[in-house]
Design an enzyme around this catalytic site. Structure first.
Site, PDB file in Angstrom:
ATOM      1  N   PRO A  45      -0.784  -6.143  -7.019  1.00 54.45           N
ATOM      2  CA  PRO A  45      -2.214  -6.422  -6.871  1.00 54.45           C
ATOM      3  C   PRO A  45      -2.597  -6.743  -5.425  1.00 54.45           C
ATOM      4  O   PRO A  45      -1.813  -7.307  -4.659  1.00 54.45           O
ATOM      5  CB  PRO A  45      -2.414  -7.643  -7.771  1.00 54.45           C
ATOM      6  CG  PRO A  45      -1.291  -7.598  -8.739  1.00 54.45           C
ATOM      7  CD  PRO A  45      -0.132  -7.020  -7.984  1.00 54.45           C
ATOM      8  N   GLU A  46      -3.811  -6.379  -5.091  1.00 53.47           N
ATOM      9  CA  GLU A  46      -4.354  -6.713  -3.781  1.00 53.47           C
ATOM     10  C   GLU A  46      -4.943  -8.126  -3.832  1.00 53.47           C
ATOM     11  O   GLU A  46      -5.138  -8.713  -4.891  1.00 53.47           O
ATOM     12  CB  GLU A  46      -5.449  -5.708  -3.405  1.00 53.47           C
ATOM     13  CG  GLU A  46      -5.071  -4.264  -3.602  1.00 53.47           C
ATOM     14  CD  GLU A  46      -4.235  -3.680  -2.471  1.00 53.47           C
ATOM     15  OE1 GLU A  46      -4.481  -4.027  -1.312  1.00 53.47           O
ATOM     16  OE2 GLU A  46      -3.366  -2.854  -2.759  1.00 53.47           O
TER      17      GLU A  46
ATOM     18  N   ARG B 191       7.037   2.936  -1.868  1.00 55.24           N
ATOM     19  CA  ARG B 191       5.739   3.091  -2.501  1.00 55.24           C
ATOM     20  C   ARG B 191       5.037   4.280  -1.864  1.00 55.24           C
ATOM     21  O   ARG B 191       5.333   4.636  -0.722  1.00 55.24           O
ATOM     22  CB  ARG B 191       4.917   1.808  -2.350  1.00 55.24           C
ATOM     23  CG  ARG B 191       4.591   1.460  -0.920  1.00 55.24           C
ATOM     24  CD  ARG B 191       4.035   0.058  -0.794  1.00 55.24           C
ATOM     25  NE  ARG B 191       5.092  -0.931  -0.816  1.00 55.24           N
ATOM     26  CZ  ARG B 191       4.879  -2.240  -0.803  1.00 55.24           C
ATOM     27  NH1 ARG B 191       3.650  -2.707  -0.797  1.00 55.24           N
ATOM     28  NH2 ARG B 191       5.882  -3.078  -0.818  1.00 55.24           N
TER      29      ARG B 191
ATOM     30  N   ASN C  21      -0.963  -2.056  -0.903  1.00 52.42           N
ATOM     31  CA  ASN C  21      -0.829  -0.662  -0.521  1.00 52.42           C
ATOM     32  C   ASN C  21      -2.160   0.090  -0.496  1.00 52.42           C
ATOM     33  O   ASN C  21      -2.375   0.987   0.323  1.00 52.42           O
ATOM     34  CB  ASN C  21       0.141   0.042  -1.476  1.00 52.42           C
ATOM     35  CG  ASN C  21       0.882   1.181  -0.809  1.00 52.42           C
ATOM     36  OD1 ASN C  21       1.198   1.099   0.373  1.00 52.42           O
ATOM     37  ND2 ASN C  21       1.161   2.235  -1.562  1.00 52.42           N
TER      38      ASN C  21
ATOM     39  N   LYS D 170      -1.490 -13.415  -2.307  1.00 50.41           N
ATOM     40  CA  LYS D 170      -1.235 -12.830  -3.615  1.00 50.41           C
ATOM     41  C   LYS D 170      -0.590 -13.830  -4.572  1.00 50.41           C
ATOM     42  O   LYS D 170      -0.105 -13.458  -5.637  1.00 50.41           O
ATOM     43  CB  LYS D 170      -0.350 -11.594  -3.463  1.00 50.41           C
ATOM     44  CG  LYS D 170      -0.993 -10.499  -2.614  1.00 50.41           C
ATOM     45  CD  LYS D 170      -0.093  -9.293  -2.542  1.00 50.41           C
ATOM     46  CE  LYS D 170      -0.713  -8.214  -1.659  1.00 50.41           C
ATOM     47  NZ  LYS D 170       0.113  -7.001  -1.599  1.00 50.41           N
TER      48      LYS D 170
END
Length: 272
Positions: free
Chosen positions: A2-3, A255, A165, A51
């Site tokens: 998660p961002e 990723r 990402n 985060k």
């Protein structure tokens, strides 16, 4: 993973549902916390730090959780069916008389003294969505290694906290440099940080993240410029978006990285 805006939203949901209320039940389903009972304690607040999620209780205790790739916290009203996943994926239950918070697939769940929170979040750089955001300090950390690719520098939570990402790819596109461009080659890195702050602030109130501007949205339903759009036309120049699997400095944590080879200047991934 998660961002920062997603974690901020989770903290707000938990805070609204639990803060100021006393727990009538707690169930922490990880071995080292299996005998812990938080019932009777009042939830002081729930905050996001980058985060990380910190749920603070009376008596000076904090429950630290991290969502990593697919963890989540759900908040339910009495009688509402739990729908975050099968029962064996539940790692935490915190219930008051009128709200139940359920943590699913939490890879990190630990209880510590509130006074010791720095042990788990003290390494983080300035939080893009935090009240103590310090652009100057974030810039200093970002530029500490001028040869480091900007993509990995942005993802390093020790530089600034909250970018994942998705935002990394979108910020590099907006800056018109590839993620493999050395930080020291950016002509205005402070503008990159300004854009990061604006994007996360603009999206923290909404479940559907968007980085595209009004001009793009007037002619397209796309919400992101490059992330998740491999092989599709760039919204600016029409060139097919490219993708590469990258670890960005963390072995075993590859990723997908997205970029437009025409709009973005700079080197590509190794071997290309």
């Amino acid at each position: 993973m998660p961002e920062g805006d997603t974690v901020w939203q989770a903290a707000r949901r938990l805070h609204r549902g639990l803060a100021g209320r006393t727990l009538v039940r707690s169930d922490l389903r990880v071995p080292r916390l299996a005998t812990v009972d938080l019932a009777g304690r009042t939830v002081i607040d729930v905050i996001a730090r980058g985060k990380h999620l910190l749920t603070r209780f009376s008596g000076g205790l904090t429950l630290h959780s991290h969502l990593q790739m697919d963890g989540s916290w759900k908040v339910y009203a009495p009688g509402q069916r739990w729908s975050g996943g099968p029962g064996h994926q539940i790692r935490a239950v915190l219930a008051t008389d009128d709200t139940t918070a359920v943590g699913y697939r939490l890879p990190v769940l630990e209880l510590l003294r509130t006074a010791d929170e720095d042990h788990v979040v003290g390494h983080l750089g300035p939080d893009l969505l935090g009240p103590d955001w310090d652009a100057g300090e974030a810039l200093r950390r970002l530029l500490a290694d001028p040869s480091r690719p900007v993509g990995s520098a942005l993802l390093d939570q020790r530089n600034l906290a909250g970018i994942g990402n998705v935002y990394m790819a979108e910020l590099c596109f907006l800056a018109r440099f590839t993620p493999w461009t050395p930080v020291g080659d950016l002509p205005s890195p402070e503008r990159l940080l300004g854009a990061a702050r604006r994007l996360l602030e603009a999206n923290r109130e909404w479940p559907d993240r968007t980085t595209t501007g009004p001009a793009v949205r007037s002619r397209s339903t796309e919400r992101l410029y490059v992330y998740g759009r491999a092989g599709r036309s760039c919204l600016i120049c029409g060139t097919p978006i490219r993708t590469a699997s990258e670890s960005h400095g963390w072995t075993g944590r590859e990723r997908p990285t997205y970029w437009c080879p025409r709009c973005q200047r700079g080197p590509g991934p190794a071997g290309r």
